[in-house]
Design a protein around this motif. Structure first.
Motif, mmCIF file in Angstrom:
data_model
loop_
_atom_site.group_PDB
_atom_site.id
_atom_site.type_symbol
_atom_site.label_atom_id
_atom_site.label_comp_id
_atom_site.label_asym_id
_atom_site.label_seq_id
_atom_site.Cartn_x
_atom_site.Cartn_y
_atom_site.Cartn_z
ATOM 1 N N PHE A 248 16.400 25.007 27.078
ATOM 2 C CA PHE A 248 16.251 26.461 27.031
ATOM 3 C C PHE A 248 15.930 26.807 25.596
ATOM 4 O O PHE A 248 16.823 26.839 24.756
ATOM 5 C CB PHE A 248 17.521 27.157 27.483
ATOM 6 N N GLY A 249 14.656 27.042 25.321
ATOM 7 C CA GLY A 249 14.269 27.258 23.933
ATOM 8 C C GLY A 249 14.591 26.014 23.128
ATOM 9 O O GLY A 249 14.149 24.922 23.464
ATOM 10 N N THR B 77 26.444 23.120 35.436
ATOM 11 C CA THR B 77 25.820 24.163 36.246
ATOM 12 C C THR B 77 24.301 24.041 36.202
ATOM 13 O O THR B 77 23.633 24.216 37.222
ATOM 14 C CB THR B 77 26.269 25.551 35.765
ATOM 15 N N ARG C 177 21.948 23.576 39.325
ATOM 16 C CA ARG C 177 20.838 24.496 39.599
ATOM 17 C C ARG C 177 19.518 23.741 39.741
ATOM 18 O O ARG C 177 18.646 24.163 40.496
ATOM 19 C CB ARG C 177 20.728 25.540 38.488
ATOM 20 N N ASN D 288 19.441 22.522 43.166
ATOM 21 C CA ASN D 288 19.200 23.624 44.091
ATOM 22 C C ASN D 288 17.829 24.258 43.936
ATOM 23 O O ASN D 288 17.534 25.265 44.579
ATOM 24 C CB ASN D 288 20.262 24.706 43.907
ATOM 25 N N ILE E 195 16.819 26.057 41.654
ATOM 26 C CA ILE E 195 16.864 27.377 41.027
ATOM 27 C C ILE E 195 16.224 27.269 39.654
ATOM 28 O O ILE E 195 15.485 28.135 39.217
ATOM 29 C CB ILE E 195 18.319 27.866 40.909
ATOM 30 N N ALA F 107 10.560 22.404 48.527
ATOM 31 C CA ALA F 107 11.072 23.673 49.056
ATOM 32 C C ALA F 107 11.828 23.520 50.377
ATOM 33 O O ALA F 107 12.816 24.191 50.618
ATOM 34 C CB ALA F 107 9.926 24.661 49.226
ATOM 35 N N ILE G 237 15.752 23.130 50.775
ATOM 36 C CA ILE G 237 16.708 24.228 50.630
ATOM 37 C C ILE G 237 17.655 24.282 51.826
ATOM 38 O O ILE G 237 18.840 24.529 51.695
ATOM 39 C CB ILE G 237 15.933 25.556 50.480
ATOM 40 N N TYR H 26 25.225 25.520 48.958
ATOM 41 C CA TYR H 26 25.666 25.651 47.572
ATOM 42 C C TYR H 26 26.650 26.808 47.439
ATOM 43 O O TYR H 26 26.359 27.935 47.806
ATOM 44 C CB TYR H 26 24.432 25.892 46.688
ATOM 45 N N PRO I 192 28.199 28.602 44.502
ATOM 46 C CA PRO I 192 28.191 28.664 43.042
ATOM 47 C C PRO I 192 29.532 29.128 42.487
ATOM 48 O O PRO I 192 30.338 29.718 43.205
ATOM 49 C CB PRO I 192 27.120 29.710 42.731
ATOM 50 N N GLU J 95 29.774 31.360 40.017
ATOM 51 C CA GLU J 95 29.612 32.813 39.949
ATOM 52 C C GLU J 95 29.177 33.275 41.312
ATOM 53 O O GLU J 95 28.001 33.277 41.634
ATOM 54 C CB GLU J 95 28.527 33.168 38.930
ATOM 55 N N ARG J 96 30.125 33.654 42.143
ATOM 56 C CA ARG J 96 29.705 34.011 43.494
ATOM 57 C C ARG J 96 30.225 35.382 43.863
ATOM 58 O O ARG J 96 31.214 35.863 43.331
ATOM 59 C CB ARG J 96 30.198 32.974 44.482
ATOM 60 N N GLY J 97 29.513 35.987 44.786
ATOM 61 C CA GLY J 97 29.913 37.299 45.253
ATOM 62 C C GLY J 97 29.145 37.614 46.507
ATOM 63 O O GLY J 97 28.349 36.802 46.969
ATOM 64 N N LEU J 98 29.413 38.769 47.064
ATOM 65 C CA LEU J 98 28.700 39.191 48.259
ATOM 66 C C LEU J 98 28.305 40.647 48.069
ATOM 67 O O LEU J 98 28.826 41.320 47.194
ATOM 68 C CB LEU J 98 29.613 39.053 49.491
#
Lengths: 435, 308
Positions: B14-15, B44, B48, B51, B53, B70, B73, B78, B80, B82-85
């Motif tokens: 990343f950079g 992570t 990713r 996955n 991502i 593809a 998938i 997966y 993660p 950091e998960r939520g709905l």
């Protein structure tokens, strides 16, 4: 696998079922109509009141200028001092006192208006023009000019317009074109602002609820972004249609129940129409309006409206989506909003100011090619007849830059949706594109 | 045993920051693979990459013998960290949506969801909104959504966070059951005791590099020091202590026991057998405690990170 329809469906349903969306959809026309009805009611109240203007004319020249009307009564005083006249005006609660007096060594009399509250601009200019006319006539007569003759020799010219192909047009054409173009451009502007924001918020919501990583382990970010844009737009169109329907129904009901003629608000036009029925010259005017509609390049207008509307909307909404992806919460969006809002506002101003002036001039032509302003400016120009090649070129540029923006937005989106806890700078955004 | 997932020399920048540096791991079919490492090590990012991502800058990933693409998938589930709905969406609706995104038909998804909801006794949540549920409740739904499409590879990032011990146990049993039914599991966590309990294989990532991997048993063998914990009662304690330290390398030990005995950690040198030690000890006194010290995952983790 193509999940686009699924995403669009979800986005659409979530938006449409959202309580505040439903409330906004049905409440807005209600509030809007209520407001119009209220204003109509108020203006009726206002016009019922009769205005009294007291005149103290020491020159004896203008007392016969003013004639009582439905709304204004003139009360002429004779042989009174200014002070006494003021007292009378105060006691009778008249609107004001018009005082006309000769001053030594001055050719024209001095005219003063005394009142409790400062009078409206309309009133003053009406008084001025009446007095001016009278005094001018007196001057003319004093100099031996026959006013009757002057009036008789006055000519009114209405230039007939005709294109080389023999198509007749009129001034009314330009007005109608302006209204159409302006409405189309403004509609797009509003649509972008309202629903672009909605897209941005929905992207931020996905980030803050942390569902984003779950989703993008199943679908490509570009698909998610496009799905969001399309779903939200469909919800927006639904809202617009409901507004139109509910609005017109309410409009009819209100005018029926309250007996307030909504259309009366547009008195000038209405009077014109009324007079048009009686007056042959005015009849021409009405004819011109219909002709103007007829002269609009309607097919071109509708097709161009749809294409530029979609193109422009998609271009801006992908930018909104990218902003949503770049930040964590709505307060952080400010710094990125400016560069989006600026060209949009610029487009509207250019549309309003330069297109009226010269729809095919340099400025409006150039800005109808620049992608960020072209949808609005071009939509305003098209009613005036824009060569097809220009429209196509502008559209190609628009679509091309839309593709670039989507690519660019998707890059930011892909990186941004997984970034938490920091507010990126423009420099960082540029870096994300390279990731 | 063949490998379900092969990660071959994967790098990602990343950079200027190197998130992964030539990392290779192999995850055998039907195993539970522990992906360990300190915070910010690159776990992570690696997950990713698997996955799809994040696209790697270099290296290859293959799933079940095919280069990752593809269509895979659908083969991966997966969860993660950091998960939520979606907060304002109803549970059932949301689970259906996520399942359909993974390629299940609506009918099939509904059928399986009802099975799972009954299994985890959350059937009556179907029409509730996520915002009405507690964090643990939402986690259960996320777990169901992750495994619903019966993927070959399951990736859990801190699956037990937010669960009470009862529910954590429930989820643990479900993970084991899924493994027994043929799924392969990658498991990333900082809870070493659950690694100890669940994992067949581990890999340790530190500062973007893989520094250790293999079967958990092999890793432990590699880290064992031939040290034995001994408890003994003798009449002449000082004499015994002296004799022991002459013969072996001995340190004081401290463990809980019922007797008041001498406690030692005795390290054997190469060539010395535990039986030799035991014979020596029994000749000197009453042996009440004799156990080989096996390094815990926790010890291995800390030791390896410190040495790097």
């Amino acid at each position: 696998m193509n999940h686009l329809p699924l995403i669009i469906k979800r986005e659409y349903l979530t938006k449409v079922r959202n309580k505040s969306f439903i409330i906004m959809t049905f409440l807005s026309p209600l509030i809007f109509i209520a407001l119009i009805a209220f204003v109509a009611y108020l203006s009726q109240l206002n016009s019922d009141k009769i205005r009294v203007i007291t005149i103290l004319d020491e020159t004896g020249m203008i007392h016969d200028v003013f004639k009582n009307s439905d709304k204004t009564t003139y009360n002429i005083l004779h042989g009174m001092s200014l002070e006494d006249a003021k007292k009378v005006v105060k006691e009778t609660e008249a609107t004001g006192l018009l005082h006309v007096v000769y001053i030594v060594n001055e050719k024209t009399p001095r005219v003063t208006f005394y009142s409790e509250e400062s009078p409206s601009l309309n009133l003053i200019s009406a008084l001025e023009s009446n007095i001016e006319k009278k005094l001018t006539n007196i001057n003319l007569e004093e100099n031996g000019v026959d006013v009757e003759k002057i009036n008789a020799s006055r000519v009114n010219i209405d230039i007939a317009q005709e294109s080389f192909e023999g198509e007749k047009t009129s001034k009314m054409d330009s007005i109608i074109k302006l209204i159409f173009g302006g409405a189309a451009g403004y509609l797009l502007f509003m649509f972008i602002i309202i629903y672009g924001n909605m897209i941005m918020r929905s992207v931020i919501e996905e980030k803050t609820s942390r569902i984003i990583e779950v989703i993008i382990s199943s679908v490509k970010p570009v698909q998610l972004m496009l799905g969001k844009i399309i779903g939200t737009s469909l919800a927006g169109i639904t809202q617009f249609v409901v507004w139109l329907i509910v609005g017109s129904i309410l409009m009819t009901i209100t005018s029926f129940v309250l007996g307030i003629d909504m259309v009366q608000l547009q008195t000038p036009q209405q009077e014109m129409m009324k007079q048009a029925m009686e007056n042959p010259e005015m009849n021409m005017q009405a004819q011109n309006i219909f002709n103007a509609f007829y002269h609009l390049p309607l097919t071109n207008l509708i097709i161009a409206f749809i294409l530029f509307f979609i193109g422009g909307y998609l271009l801006y909404s992908s930018l909104y989506a990218a902003i949503g992806a770049a930040v964590d919460n709505e307060t952080d969006t400010q710094q990125f909003m400016m560069p989006i809002i600026m060209p949009l506002i610029l487009a509207v101003y250019i549309g309003i100011f330069t297109v009226i002036e010269d729809p095919h001039g340099m400025v409006s032509t150039v800005f109808s090619f620049i992608p960020l302003t072209s949808p609005v400016v071009m939509l305003m120009r098209i009613p005036f007849g824009v060569p097809i090649w220009q429209q196509i070129l502008s559209l190609v540029l628009l679509i091309g830059s839309f593709m670039c923006t989507v690519w660019f937005a998707a890059k930011i989106y892909r990186v941004g949706i997984l970034m938490y806890g920091k507010k990126p700078s423009y420099k960082e955004l540029a870096k994300w594109i390279k990731y | 045993m063949t490998n379900l997932l092969e990660v071959d020399k994967v790098s990602k920048n990343f950079g200027n920051f190197k998130a992964l540096n030539n990392v290779s791991i192999s995850v055998p079919k039907g195993s539970i693979f522990g992906l360990l490492g300190p915070n910010g090590a690159g776990k992570t990012t690696l997950i990713r990459v698997v996955n799809q991502i994040t696209m790697p800058d270099g290296g290859h990933v293959s799933l079940d013998g095919e280069p990752l693409c593809a269509k895979h998938i659908q083969d991966i589930g997966y969860l993660p960290e950091e998960r939520g709905l979606y907060k304002s969406m109803k549970v059932g609706e949301q689970a259906l949506y996520l399942a359909q995104l993974k390629g299940l038909s609506k009918v099939e998804a509904k059928k399986r969801l009802h099975y799972w909801f009954d299994r985890l006794e959350i059937g009556d949540w179907w029409n509730k909104k996520i915002q009405e549920l507690s964090k643990g409740m939402a986690q259960k739904i996320q777990f169901v959504v992750t495994v619903l499409h019966q993927p070959k590879l399951l990736i859990f990032d801190e699956p037990f966070s937010g669960f009470d011990p009862i529910n954590a146990n429930l989820i643990k049993d479900e993970i084991l059951r899924l493994r027994d039914n043929g799924a392969t599991v990658i498991f990333s966590t900082h809870r070493m005791e659950s690694v100890e309990e669940l994992c067949d294989e581990i890999a340790l990532i530190h500062k973007s590099n893989k520094i250790l991997d293999g079967k958990l048993i092999d890793v432990k063998r590699q880290f064992k020091t031939n040290t034995y914990e001994v408890g003994i009662r003798a009449t002449h304690e000082t004499v015994l202590a002296k004799e022991l330290s002459d013969k072996f390398s001995v340190t004081k030990a401290d463990f809980k026991s019922l007797e008041n005995e001498l406690k030692f950690n005795i390290k054997l040198h190469s060539g010395e057998k535990p039986n030799d030690l035991l014979t020596f000890l029994t000749s000197k006194g009453e042996v009440s405690h004799f156990v080989e010290l096996i390094p815990s995952v926790n010890d291995i983790f800390i030791q390896t990170i410190k040495n790097n």
